[in-house]
Scaffold this motif. Structure first.
Motif, PDB file in Angstrom:
ATOM      1  N   GLN B  38      48.891   8.658  -3.281  1.00 19.27           N
ATOM      2  CA  GLN B  38      47.586   9.207  -3.633  1.00 19.27           C
ATOM      3  C   GLN B  38      46.522   8.116  -3.619  1.00 19.27           C
ATOM      4  OE1 GLN B  38      50.416   9.630  -5.183  1.00 19.27           O
ATOM      5  NE2 GLN B  38      50.760  11.755  -5.680  1.00 19.27           N
ATOM      6  N   GLY B  39      46.857   6.956  -4.220  1.00 17.89           N
ATOM      7  CA  GLY B  39      45.882   5.867  -4.257  1.00 17.89           C
ATOM      8  C   GLY B  39      45.580   5.339  -2.872  1.00 17.89           C
ATOM      9  N   GLY B  40      46.621   5.235  -2.031  1.00 18.28           N
ATOM     10  CA  GLY B  40      46.392   4.789  -0.664  1.00 18.28           C
ATOM     11  C   GLY B  40      45.489   5.743   0.090  1.00 18.28           C
ATOM     12  N   ALA B  41      45.660   7.042  -0.166  1.00 17.83           N
ATOM     13  CA  ALA B  41      44.799   8.027   0.491  1.00 17.83           C
ATOM     14  C   ALA B  41      43.355   7.865   0.039  1.00 17.83           C
ATOM     15  CB  ALA B  41      45.298   9.436   0.200  1.00 17.83           C
ATOM     16  N   VAL B  42      43.153   7.544  -1.266  1.00 21.97           N
ATOM     17  CA  VAL B  42      41.783   7.379  -1.766  1.00 21.97           C
ATOM     18  C   VAL B  42      41.136   6.140  -1.144  1.00 21.97           C
ATOM     19  CG1 VAL B  42      40.414   6.917  -3.808  1.00 21.97           C
ATOM     20  CG2 VAL B  42      42.201   8.606  -3.905  1.00 21.97           C
TER      21      VAL B  42
END
Lengths: 94, 156
Positions: B38-42
């Motif tokens: 999720q953080g990588g996507a953000v």
């Protein structure tokens, strides 16, 4: 004719889904040994307060490894596909 | 192929916060909802905002394909390496040998609700960082390739 068949199919699928939803009681799983184990020992064994992360990265690390590999393969596929296009025009991008 | 000045100004203001928020989600993956994916996507979204607002050709230093490839493969290698490191020490593959050991990320955690400490989780934070870096590199990579193909389509 086609629309009638489509309607019947949708009704059958919706009916079976609704039957499943109404017959099962949510919040009362039949077997909960695994969940109880994660909730009881996961925090101490993995040292994480977030049990979702402890399951996805520790107890089921292989699953996440596969997920990462899938992402890597997808990016590699895109790169291979568009590299052919680019190379035909000019090699400046690579 | 750059967008209007309004979009570019808004991007200049917004993108550091988006990227910092993504890094927060990655680093706190073992404490708060979220994690590496999720953080990588953000973070990738923040980078994609810069790429779309400006032309992708105007950013040679910030976003380069070699660096992104390095991120993509390095993240996956770090992930597998963290799993293999347990085998070298003598535990099964993917065994969380850092948890509760007292070293880095090794503070023991008590059972029950507690506020949490960043220095816990064994190698889960390392894996979160690895996956986050990989997702970041991968998604920006896909966008970069699609944008360069779009450029080619316009020229032809």
């Amino acid at each position: 004719m086609k629309q009638i068949i489509a309607l019947i199919t949708i009704l059958v699928f919706a009916g079976s889904l609704l039957m499943i939803v109404t017959n099962f009681q949510f919040g009362v799983p039949i077997k909960s040994d695994m969940d109880d184990y994660f909730l009881k020992f996961g925090q101490v064994q993995t040292g994480t307060n977030n049990q979702c992360t402890s399951v996805t990265f520790d107890f089921r690390g292989f699953d996440t490894l596969g997920e990462s590999t899938v992402l890597f393969t997808a990016v590699m596929g895109v790169a291979l596909m568009f590299r052919r296009f680019i190379r035909g025009e000019d090699d400046a991008d690579e | 192929m750059r967008m209007s000045k309004i979009v570019r100004t808004a991007t200049d203001i917004l993108y550091p916060f988006i990227i910092i928020f993504g890094f927060y989600i990655i680093l706190h993956g073992h404490l708060t909802p979220g994690g590496g994916f999720q953080g990588g996507a953000v973070v990738a979204t923040g980078t994609a905002l810069v790429l779309v607002a400006y032309s992708w050709k105007e950013l040679p230093g910030l976003v380069s394909k070699n660096l992104l490839w390095f991120q993509e493969s390095g993240g996956l290698l770090l992930f597998i390496g963290a799993g293999l490191a347990a085998m070298i020490i003598g535990f099964p593959f993917f065994y969380n040998w850092l948890a509760g050991s007292g070293s880095i990320f090794g503070t023991p955690v008590a059972f029950g609700p507690n506020p949490g400490d960043l220095n816990t989780g064994g190698f889960l934070p390392i894996m979160n960082i690895a996956v986050g870096v990989e997702v970041w590199g991968g998604l920006v990579m896909v966008l970069l390739y699609l944008l360069s193909a779009l450029e080619r389509e316009e020229r032809a």
